[in-house]
Design an enzyme around this catalytic site. Structure first.
Site, PDB file in Angstrom:
ATOM      1  N   HIS A 165       0.858  -1.193   0.000  1.00 19.37           N
ATOM      2  CA  HIS A 165       0.000   0.000   0.000  1.00 19.37           C
ATOM      3  C   HIS A 165       0.893   1.242   0.000  1.00 19.37           C
ATOM      4  CE1 HIS A 165      -2.881   3.012   1.298  1.00 19.37           C
ATOM      5  NE2 HIS A 165      -3.849   2.161   0.984  1.00 19.37           N
ATOM      6  N   GLU A 215      -4.102   1.765  -7.207  1.00 15.02           N
ATOM      7  CA  GLU A 215      -4.528   2.893  -6.379  1.00 15.02           C
ATOM      8  C   GLU A 215      -3.628   4.099  -6.644  1.00 15.02           C
ATOM      9  OE1 GLU A 215      -6.701   1.649  -2.516  1.00 15.02           O
ATOM     10  OE2 GLU A 215      -4.566   1.501  -2.183  1.00 15.02           O
TER      11      GLU A 215
END
Ligand code: PGA
Length: 223
Positions: free
Chosen positions: A95, A144
């Site tokens: 992430h 993302e």
């Protein structure tokens, strides 16, 4: 009927008690809305979530947000994949917040993926753009863009779909999910794209009531 994969990432939020309350609230909102839903919870909430999910007969799958790049051993503060086996089915890896605040490199991502897989935990590898490498044998990729995370400014469904197409060419057979400012209102615009298999969302997973609504909206999608 398309069955989208919805992944909620609570990030560094919720005590075990708050997690329990969230699950109870979700349960009381009505029948299970349909789609596959994973919640990635903080480590201290993992066992209570597993217990409550079973007790309430909810269909959530459980995920974690990190795993040690090392096996069990002298690595103070780390949670190894072996400790998570049987508790978590999924693990977020790479992430952008981990890369930014904890110096997680592409090399560390690779090691974490290996560890997770050794414990039968499915890695969800987050990439920030087309240049982020995805380790071998990963079949779940979350695109993302950094600027879309927590900003209220999602990518356009059309561009996300184009990214899905490009990334699939590089990693054939992978599931592609989009993340970044997904809400109950815009979720259908993403998952209705043929190329997009699901979504990863942070802020919109924190309130059980609005998350229930989001999952219910996702259930209306047809292909
Ligand atoms: P957001 O976060 O939904 O709050 O934008 C997404 C993520 O960081 O995975």
């Amino acid at each position: 009927m398309k069955k989208p994969l919805i992944i909620g990432n609570w990030k560094s939020n919720k005590t075990p008690l708050e997690a329990e309350q969230w699950l109870n609230t979700f349960k009381n909102l009505g029948d299970w809305p349909g789609p596959e839903v994973v919640i990635c919870v903080p480590f201290p909430a993992l066992t209570i979530c597993q217990t409550i999910i079973a007790e309430l007969n909810l269909a959530f799958k459980l995920g974690v947000q990190n795993v040690s790049p090392f096996d069990s051993g002298a690595y103070t503060g780390e949670v190894s994949a072996r400790m998570l086996a049987g508790l978590a089915q999924y693990c977020l890896i790479g992430h952008s917040e981990r890369r930014k605040y904890f110096a997680e490199s592409d090399e560390t991502v690779k090691l974490k993926v290996k560890q997770a897989q050794s414990a039968n935990i499915r890695p969800i590898v987050c990439i920030q753009d087309e240049s982020t490498p995805v380790p071998d044998n990963v079949d779940l990729i979350a695109y993302e863009p950094i600027w879309a995370i927590g900003s209220g400014k999602p990518d356009t469904p059309k561009h996300a779909s184009q990214m899905a197409e490009n990334i699939r060419k590089k990693y054939p057979g992978s599931l592609f999910i989009y993340g970044g400012s997904v809400t109950a209102t815009n979720i259908t615009s993403f998952i209705s794209q043929a190329n997009i298999d699901g979504v990863l969302l942070g802020g919109a997973s924190l309130e059980a009531k609005s998350f229930y609504e989001l999952v219910r909206n996702a259930a209306t999608i047809q292909t």
